[in-house]
Design a protein around this motif. Structure first.
Motif, PDB file in Angstrom:
ATOM      1  N   HIS A   1      -5.809  -6.139   0.785  1.00  0.00           N
ATOM      2  CA  HIS A   1      -6.921  -6.307   1.716  1.00  0.00           C
ATOM      3  C   HIS A   1      -6.912  -5.206   2.772  1.00  0.00           C
ATOM      4  CE1 HIS A   1      -9.309  -9.217   4.504  1.00  0.00           C
ATOM      5  NE2 HIS A   1     -10.092  -8.377   3.888  1.00  0.00           N
ATOM      6  N   LYS A  53      -9.121   4.560   0.025  1.00  0.00           N
ATOM      7  CA  LYS A  53      -9.741   5.493  -0.918  1.00  0.00           C
ATOM      8  C   LYS A  53     -10.563   6.551  -0.186  1.00  0.00           C
ATOM      9  CE  LYS A  53      -8.233   3.410  -4.582  1.00  0.00           C
ATOM     10  NZ  LYS A  53      -7.037   3.971  -5.221  1.00  0.00           N
ATOM     11  N   ALA A  66      -1.346  -9.649  -1.464  1.00  0.00           N
ATOM     12  CA  ALA A  66      -2.786  -9.835  -1.260  1.00  0.00           C
ATOM     13  C   ALA A  66      -3.223  -9.230   0.069  1.00  0.00           C
ATOM     14  CB  ALA A  66      -3.135 -11.322  -1.296  1.00  0.00           C
ATOM     15  N   ARG A  67      -2.411  -9.431   1.095  1.00  0.00           N
ATOM     16  CA  ARG A  67      -2.760  -8.867   2.397  1.00  0.00           C
ATOM     17  C   ARG A  67      -2.724  -7.340   2.355  1.00  0.00           C
ATOM     18  NH1 ARG A  67       0.241 -11.699   6.747  1.00  0.00           N
ATOM     19  NH2 ARG A  67       2.059 -10.697   5.850  1.00  0.00           N
ATOM     20  N   ASN A  93       3.283  -9.002   1.733  1.00  0.00           N
ATOM     21  CA  ASN A  93       2.335  -9.925   1.104  1.00  0.00           C
ATOM     22  C   ASN A  93       1.350  -9.071   0.314  1.00  0.00           C
ATOM     23  OD1 ASN A  93      -0.312 -11.436   0.932  1.00  0.00           O
ATOM     24  ND2 ASN A  93       1.030 -13.040   1.704  1.00  0.00           N
ATOM     25  N   ASP A 152      -9.340   1.467   4.552  1.00  0.00           N
ATOM     26  CA  ASP A 152     -10.211   2.211   3.624  1.00  0.00           C
ATOM     27  C   ASP A 152      -9.424   3.342   2.960  1.00  0.00           C
ATOM     28  OD1 ASP A 152     -13.677   3.426   3.952  1.00  0.00           O
ATOM     29  OD2 ASP A 152     -12.428   2.965   2.216  1.00  0.00           O
ATOM     30  N   GLN A 203      -8.511  -1.964   1.775  1.00  0.00           N
ATOM     31  CA  GLN A 203      -9.959  -1.961   1.533  1.00  0.00           C
ATOM     32  C   GLN A 203     -10.715  -1.478   2.781  1.00  0.00           C
ATOM     33  OE1 GLN A 203     -11.790  -5.064  -0.642  1.00  0.00           O
ATOM     34  NE2 GLN A 203      -9.876  -5.753  -1.596  1.00  0.00           N
ATOM     35  N   PRO A 204     -12.033  -1.207   2.611  1.00  0.00           N
ATOM     36  CA  PRO A 204     -12.790  -0.601   3.709  1.00  0.00           C
ATOM     37  C   PRO A 204     -12.895  -1.445   4.973  1.00  0.00           C
ATOM     38  CG  PRO A 204     -13.913  -0.235   1.637  1.00  0.00           C
ATOM     39  CD  PRO A 204     -12.794  -1.180   1.345  1.00  0.00           C
ATOM     40  N   ASP A 205     -12.674  -2.756   4.895  1.00  0.00           N
ATOM     41  CA  ASP A 205     -12.687  -3.543   6.128  1.00  0.00           C
ATOM     42  C   ASP A 205     -11.577  -3.114   7.078  1.00  0.00           C
ATOM     43  OD1 ASP A 205     -13.739  -6.695   4.626  1.00  0.00           O
ATOM     44  OD2 ASP A 205     -14.893  -5.099   5.580  1.00  0.00           O
TER      45      ASP A 205
END
Lengths: 317, 192
Positions: B92, B102, B88-89, B86, B100, B95-97
């Motif tokens: 997500h 990066k 979008a998942r 997926n 992370d 991301q940092p939540d």
């Protein structure tokens, strides 16, 4: 899932604490010290931030591990220390300006610390590209800070702080909708503390400098948008538009518009906030569309049954 | 004569030194990404499992069959390559939540001790994920080497359980997605 009620509680607590301390400090300052009002604004800011983030359950880690922790534990405290020094008349103005300039120049670099952007070997950017981006972002930050600082000293200067608070909230919501929930949440106590301390200071101690709330707001906004763009899912256009939105306050200073506004602070403030709100609305509308397209299928909310009247209409042959 | 016998003695020592038995050092294998997988599953709302995998993994391991304690295992997983089918998942999760990517672009494992157990090896080492390093121990089943065309191959498999909260993941993001994740690694190493 984001808890709107918790966010509201934390924001109200942050704003209330900030404002209360400013009011209390200003009363004491009348009897004690010339610099007390500005100093109380900083105390209000700090306490408002601490209460707001504690309410949201933020955990403090040392050394900071990620960009958001570096912003909250290094950059903002440095800004507050510089503004604390600025409260003392004995400190040369040029030194304060120099320190602000230096902090603005290193903020991007500090937020990128340990990330892929500074390490081409780990799939990051080339040194030239990274340096160019940092210089560009630093330039935008310094320019915005200077421009908003100038505007602060003109009629309706408080509206600049209000506009900054609005953009912080909008930027936080946009960052949340782009997928970085915690980064967006961090904007809320910051916006509340800036608004609470700035508005309270302008009410109880007219003519006092709002540099403290302004510096905290400008650096906080830059930091959160920078983190949202480079670590979260915030797009470059949205980050740029949000970052530059407070500068729309300068529209009221256009030579052909100023006579019409006749230096009436209320009218100037209303125009500035309206312009900023329009841009914010456009950005948030676009962010909502992207959220509905990308993330709503993941949440797969249970369909809400239609209200009885609508259900009856739907059942008609 | 004396010089000749010294030379013969030296030659004999060299021959013994380079004999196949003495030459047996650790065999070094490169991780074969085409025939390996690192996958995971985590609880969703405590009623079902979400499955995913990491598509870019590198690694190396050396096996010393004479002295397994001298074997080493090393793996590096690119966080950006997370794949839960997926888009979008996946975005997500980067991301940092969550991961992370990066800030912490890789998940790395380096063994510190190995011992032979029935069916494979018990490996202890340091797992670094999300900026936090913790010691973990797991059993690698396998280790049989086969020759396929001109390449020697060896395979291992393992399952281990990790808690996101042990690795400084955001606690507020632990809720709909469970804290515990099951990691399944099936890997092949190859050497010429």
């Amino acid at each position: 899932m984001p808890d709107g009620w918790l966010f509201l509680q934390a924001s109200l607590a942050s704003a209330a604490i900030s404002a209360a301390l400013v009011v209390a400090g200003a009363r004491v300052a009348r009897r004690v010290s010339f610099v007390g009002a500005e100093g109380s604004a900083l105390v209000g800011l700090v306490c408002g931030l601490i209460v707001g983030y504690a309410w949201l359950g933020f955990v403090w880690v040392w050394p900071p591990l990620n960009a958001l922790q570096r912003l909250l534990q290094l950059i903002l405290p440095a800004a507050l220390l510089i503004e604390a020094a600025a409260c003392w008349p004995a400190v040369p103005r040029r030194l304060i300006v120099g320190l602000r300039f230096a902090l603005a120049a290193v903020t991007g670099r500090v937020l990128w610390q340990g990330s892929v952007y500074l390490d081409p070997a780990r799939g990051g950017w080339s040194q030239a590209w990274a340096l160019g981006t940092l210089l560009g972002c630093g330039g935008l930050l310094i320019g915005s800070w200077w421009a908003l600082g100038r505007l602060l000293r003109r009629p309706a200067g408080t509206s600049v702080v209000a506009a900054l608070g609005m953009v912080l909230v909008g930027g936080g919501v946009a960052t949340m909708m782009a997928g970085y929930l915690k980064g967006g949440t961090a904007a809320l106590p910051l916006a509340a503390a800036v608004l609470g301390s700035g508005l309270a200071l302008s009410l109880v101690a007219r003519g006092r400098s709002l540099d403290g709330p302004l510096s905290c707001g400008v650096l906080g906004l830059f930091g959160l948008l920078f983190i949202g763009r480079f670590f979260g899912g915030l797009g470059t256009p949205a980050a740029l538009v949000l970052g530059l939105a407070p500068l729309l306050c300068w529209v009221s200073e256009l030579s052909w518009l100023r006579p019409a506004l006749k230096s009436r602070a209320g009218l100037i403030a209303a125009l500035r906030l309206l312009l900023v709100a329009l841009v914010l609305g456009a950005v948030l509308f676009q962010a909502k569309q992207a959220f509905d397209r990308d993330f709503r299928p993941l949440l797969r909310a249970v369909p809400v049954p239609p209200p009885p009247v609508a259900a009856a209409l739907l059942d008609r042959p | 004569m004396r010089r000749l016998s010294t030379l013969m003695l030296f030659t004999a020592v060299c021959l013994v030194a380079i004999s196949p038995l003495s030459l047996y050092a650790a065999d070094v294998y490169e991780y074969d990404g085409v025939h390996s997988s690192v996958s995971f599953k985590a609880r969703h709302l405590d009623i079902s499992w979400i499955h995913g995998r990491f598509n870019e993994v590198q690694g190396k391991f050396s096996l010393d069959r004479e002295d397994p304690t001298k074997s080493t295992f090393q793996l590096s997983i690119k966080v950006d390559s997370v794949d839960t089918a997926n888009k979008a998942r996946d975005e997500h999760l980067r991301q940092p939540d969550y991961f992370d990517a990066k800030q912490f672009p890789t998940i790395d494992f380096q063994s510190t001790s190995v011992k032979a157990v029935k069916g494979g090896y018990e490996v202890t080492g340091n797992l670094t994920m999300h900026g936090t390093t913790r010691e973990i121990t797991f059993v690698l089943l396998g280790g049989k080497e086969i020759q396929h065309r001109d390449t020697k191959r060896v395979g291992f498999s393992t399952e281990l359980s990790l808690k996101r909260s042990d690795y400084n993941f955001d606690k507020s993001a632990i809720g709909p997605i469970g804290d515990e994740a099951l990691i399944i690694i099936d890997c092949e190493g190859m050497r010429k």
